[in-house]
Structure formats: structure tokens, C-alpha cells
Write an enzyme that holds these catalytic residues in place. Structure first.
Site, mmCIF file in Angstrom:
data_model
loop_
_atom_site.group_PDB
_atom_site.id
_atom_site.type_symbol
_atom_site.label_atom_id
_atom_site.label_comp_id
_atom_site.label_asym_id
_atom_site.label_seq_id
_atom_site.Cartn_x
_atom_site.Cartn_y
_atom_site.Cartn_z
ATOM 1 N N GLU A 20 1.018 -1.058 0.082
ATOM 2 C CA GLU A 20 0.023 -0.084 0.004
ATOM 3 C C GLU A 20 0.803 1.306 0.157
ATOM 4 O OE1 GLU A 20 -0.443 -2.334 2.728
ATOM 5 O OE2 GLU A 20 -2.466 -3.282 2.011
ATOM 6 N N TYR A 24 7.632 2.328 -7.712
ATOM 7 C CA TYR A 24 6.759 1.105 -7.683
ATOM 8 C C TYR A 24 6.406 0.927 -9.199
ATOM 9 C CZ TYR A 24 6.711 1.625 -2.914
ATOM 10 O OH TYR A 24 7.091 2.137 -1.442
#
Length: 177
Positions: free
Chosen positions: A135, A147
Site C-alpha cells: 500500500e 513502484y
């Protein structure tokens, strides 16, 4: 959540996830990467406070995570015995999940977060995980860009996920096939 507990019980974990201390060179800088211990908690809390201002984790959370040596792996990156970053991950039967990652403000933008993520991705591959999840705050575009660079894709938004600030989080996933 039930699915994650089921994963834990469906797979017999090893006695302890192994990770020997090792040197790590990132963009020409020499670091040591080793397993986090209880003695590192104060430094990890100070690092989080320097980054997030409202520490998202407390001592109890770290103590709890560090006890789960069969499924969790928390690593610290040090330079001259000073913590510059840490990363934590739990490994289930089919999924690895990044629980926490932090890089000292003075060391951000130097490839350290990416290097730590690569280490955890390699461990997930080694353990046979089918995917890695995490998350990230919806307003943390720097982390999201990292990411994405590593192959993670955007998922659902979790409203008010972060308790201290009520900030939203986005699920991100990377298949490991």
C-alpha cells in the site's frame, strides 16, 4: 484479511527466513544490509518520524513484526553503523507483502529504496511467491513512480487507511511469474 490468514496456515513455513548480513553497494556507496533486531527499533522509529512526522508505527508494532521470523523479514541498511533505511516484508504461500519501507531524508533519491525493493523482490522469487503487494499513500507520487518503475500496477484505493492522518492508500501489485 481472512485470505491472508488462510495463506499463513496453508503453508508450513521454514523455521526462520534466512538472511545473512551482507555488503551492498548502491551507486558506488558501500552499505551493510542485515536483519533488523529489537535494538534497531528506536532508530527505525526516529527514521519514520523524520520522514512521516506522525510515526505510522509504534514500538509495539515493530516488536510484534520482528517476532514473526518464520514469515516476516525486516532489513536495515546501514552506513558506518548508522541506519539510513529499512524495509519489511511478510511472505505468505502465494503472496509477498511489503509492510514498511523508509529511507532517511538525506539519503532519498539515491537509489536506496529501489535497491531495498529489489532485495525483497529477489527474496519473494526465491520463496516462490506469485505476486508482491503493498500500500502507498495516494499523495506519495515519488514512491508510486518507483513502484511503477519496478513493475507494480495500481489497484484499489483504501479511504482513510492511515490512522494518524486519515490519508488514503492505494493497493499496488506486481506479478512474480
Amino acid at each position: 484479511m481472512l485470505r491472508k490468514f488462510k495463506q499463513w496456515f496453508d503453508h508450513e513455513p521454514p523455521t526462520e527466513l534466512s538472511f545473512p548480513a551482507q555488503p551492498l553497494v548502491i551507486k558506488g556507496r558501500q552499505f551493510e544490509l542485515r536483519r533488523m533486531t529489537n535494538r534497531d527499533i528506536d532508530e527505525a522509529l526516529a527514521l519514520e518520524k523524520a520522514i512521516y512526522h506522525d510515526t505510522p508505527w509504534d514500538r509495539i508494532a515493530f516488536l510484534s513484526e520482528l517476532r514473526k521470523v518464520q514469515r516476516n523479514l525486516y532489513l536495515v541498511l546501514t552506513a558506518n553503523e548508522v541506519m539510513v533505511a529499512f524495509v519489511g516484508c511478510w511472505f505468505g504461500k502465494d503472496e509477498a507483502h511489503i509492510t514498511n519501507i523508509a529511507v532517511a531524508p538525506a539519503n532519498q533519491g539515491q537509489g536506496i529504496g529501489e535497491a531495498l525493493m529489489q532485495v525483497m523482490l529477489a527474496k519473494a522469487y526465491e520463496l516462490g511467491s506469485a505476486k508482491m503487494t503493498l500500500e502507498v499513500r495516494t499523495d506519495n507520487l515519488v514512491a508510486q513512480n518507483l513502484y511503477h518503475k519496478l513493475g507494480f500496477t495500481d489497484g484499489a484505493i483504501k479511504k482513510g487507511y492511515y490512522i494518524a492522518t486519515h490519508a488514503d492508500a492505494m493497493d499496488m501489485t506486481k506479478p512474480l511469474d
